[in-house]
Design a protein around this motif. Structure first.
Motif, short mmCIF file in Angstrom:
data_model
loop_
_atom_site.label_atom_id
_atom_site.label_comp_id
_atom_site.label_asym_id
_atom_site.label_seq_id
_atom_site.Cartn_x
_atom_site.Cartn_y
_atom_site.Cartn_z
N MET A 44 0.82 -1.19 0.00
CA MET A 44 0.00 0.00 0.00
C MET A 44 0.87 1.25 0.00
N ASN A 45 1.97 1.21 0.72
CA ASN A 45 2.86 2.35 0.79
C ASN A 45 3.48 2.63 -0.58
N LYS A 46 3.78 1.58 -1.33
CA LYS A 46 4.33 1.74 -2.67
C LYS A 46 3.30 2.38 -3.59
N TYR A 47 2.05 1.96 -3.48
CA TYR A 47 0.97 2.52 -4.29
C TYR A 47 0.80 4.01 -3.97
N ARG A 48 0.87 4.34 -2.69
CA ARG A 48 0.73 5.74 -2.27
C ARG A 48 1.86 6.60 -2.83
N ASN A 49 3.08 6.07 -2.83
CA ASN A 49 4.21 6.81 -3.39
C ASN A 49 4.05 7.04 -4.89
N VAL A 96 1.20 7.31 -6.53
CA VAL A 96 0.15 8.32 -6.70
C VAL A 96 0.72 9.72 -6.41
N ILE A 97 1.50 9.85 -5.35
CA ILE A 97 2.10 11.15 -5.01
C ILE A 97 3.03 11.61 -6.13
N LEU A 98 3.81 10.69 -6.68
CA LEU A 98 4.72 11.04 -7.78
C LEU A 98 3.96 11.50 -9.01
N ILE A 99 2.90 10.84 -9.35
CA ILE A 99 2.09 11.23 -10.53
C ILE A 99 1.46 12.59 -10.30
N LEU A 100 0.89 12.81 -9.11
CA LEU A 100 0.28 14.10 -8.82
C LEU A 100 1.31 15.23 -8.83
N SER A 101 2.52 14.97 -8.35
CA SER A 101 3.58 15.98 -8.38
C SER A 101 3.95 16.33 -9.81
N GLY A 102 4.06 15.33 -10.65
CA GLY A 102 4.37 15.57 -12.06
C GLY A 102 3.29 16.40 -12.74
N ILE A 103 2.03 16.08 -12.45
CA ILE A 103 0.91 16.84 -13.04
C ILE A 103 0.93 18.29 -12.54
N SER A 104 1.23 18.49 -11.26
CA SER A 104 1.25 19.86 -10.72
C SER A 104 2.38 20.68 -11.33
N VAL A 105 3.53 20.09 -11.56
CA VAL A 105 4.63 20.80 -12.21
C VAL A 105 4.23 21.17 -13.64
N LEU A 106 3.61 20.26 -14.33
CA LEU A 106 3.18 20.52 -15.71
C LEU A 106 2.15 21.65 -15.76
N VAL A 107 1.17 21.63 -14.85
CA VAL A 107 0.16 22.70 -14.81
C VAL A 107 0.81 24.04 -14.46
N SER A 108 1.80 24.04 -13.57
CA SER A 108 2.49 25.28 -13.21
C SER A 108 3.23 25.86 -14.41
N ILE A 109 3.89 25.01 -15.17
CA ILE A 109 4.61 25.49 -16.35
C ILE A 109 3.65 26.06 -17.38
N ILE A 110 2.53 25.40 -17.59
CA ILE A 110 1.53 25.91 -18.55
C ILE A 110 0.97 27.25 -18.06
N ALA A 111 0.72 27.36 -16.75
CA ALA A 111 0.21 28.62 -16.20
C ALA A 111 1.23 29.75 -16.38
N LEU A 112 2.50 29.47 -16.16
CA LEU A 112 3.54 30.48 -16.36
C LEU A 112 3.62 30.93 -17.82
N CYS A 113 3.51 29.98 -18.71
CA CYS A 113 3.58 30.32 -20.13
C CYS A 113 2.41 31.20 -20.55
N ARG A 114 1.24 30.95 -20.02
CA ARG A 114 0.07 31.74 -20.40
C ARG A 114 0.08 33.11 -19.72
N THR A 115 0.56 33.16 -18.49
CA THR A 115 0.56 34.40 -17.75
C THR A 115 1.65 35.36 -18.22
N TYR A 116 2.81 34.86 -18.46
CA TYR A 116 3.94 35.69 -18.86
C TYR A 116 4.40 35.32 -20.26
#
Length: 190
Positions: A1-6, A8-28
């Motif tokens: 279960m701990n491996k599954y949780r890790n 999920v956290i890794l995938i969500l972190s990757g998605i958040s970095v991607l969304v942040s980069i897209i937001a920066l590109c659109r804003t600036y």
């Protein structure tokens, strides 16, 4: 279960970095009057992520080598344990057939005694139990007082000789020539 949780956290972190980069590109958007260049920051972040991924891959490869070494060690331990079990079985059978052959003077029992005893030596040589192999050879030589009285078929005699040749090349095992001589002196009767 701990491996599954890790994961999920890794995938969500990757998605958040991607969304942040897209937001920066659109804003600036890229203009020369901004004091900083967002594309340089994005390239820096991406190069940092690539470096982390390469480091992770190297760490995983090193971990896989350790796991492989552990598996090989366990395989060797299991092999030695199984050979020791085979040796115990062969020794028990040789003892049984020795007692039976001495009591009844049964040709087949004597052959099976020799077969299981010599097979024991083969397995002892495989796991490098040289002392046990030497002791078993001395036991066979001392238990067969007159090899001329033992009658074997040619097939039985050949099978015993073939078993002896499996460990004869090991120079640490003594008296193999005496054992071979003992078997070759046995009479053949078809």
């Amino acid at each position: 279960m701990n491996k599954y949780r890790n994961i999920v956290i890794l995938i969500l972190s990757g998605i958040s970095v991607l969304v942040s980069i897209i937001a920066l590109c659109r804003t600036y958007p890229h203009t020369s009057d901004l004091g900083m260049d967002y594309q340089g920051i994005i390239v820096g972040i991406l190069s940092l992520l690539v470096t982390v991924l390469i480091g992770w891959q190297i760490f995983s490869a090193i971990d896989i080598r350790r796991i492989k070494d552990d598996v090989l060690n366990m395989n060797m331990e299991n092999y030695i344990r199984s050979e020791k079990n085979i040796i115990e079985i062969q020794m028990s059978l040789s003892q049984y057939y020795l007692e039976r052959g001495l009591e009844t003077n049964d040709r087949i029992a004597v052959f099976k005694y020799l077969l299981h005893s010599i097979s024991t030596i083969v397995h002892q040589e495989r796991i490098n139990d040289i002392n046990g192999a030497n002791a078993m050879i001395n036991t066979i030589i001392s238990s067969v007082s007159d090899p001329n009285k033992i009658l074997l078929t040619q097939v039985q005699k050949n099978s015993l000789i073939e078993l002896i040749f499996l460990f004869r090349k090991n120079h640490d095992i003594h008296n193999t020539d005496n054992l071979l001589s003992l078997v070759t002196k046995m009479e053949v009767k078809d």
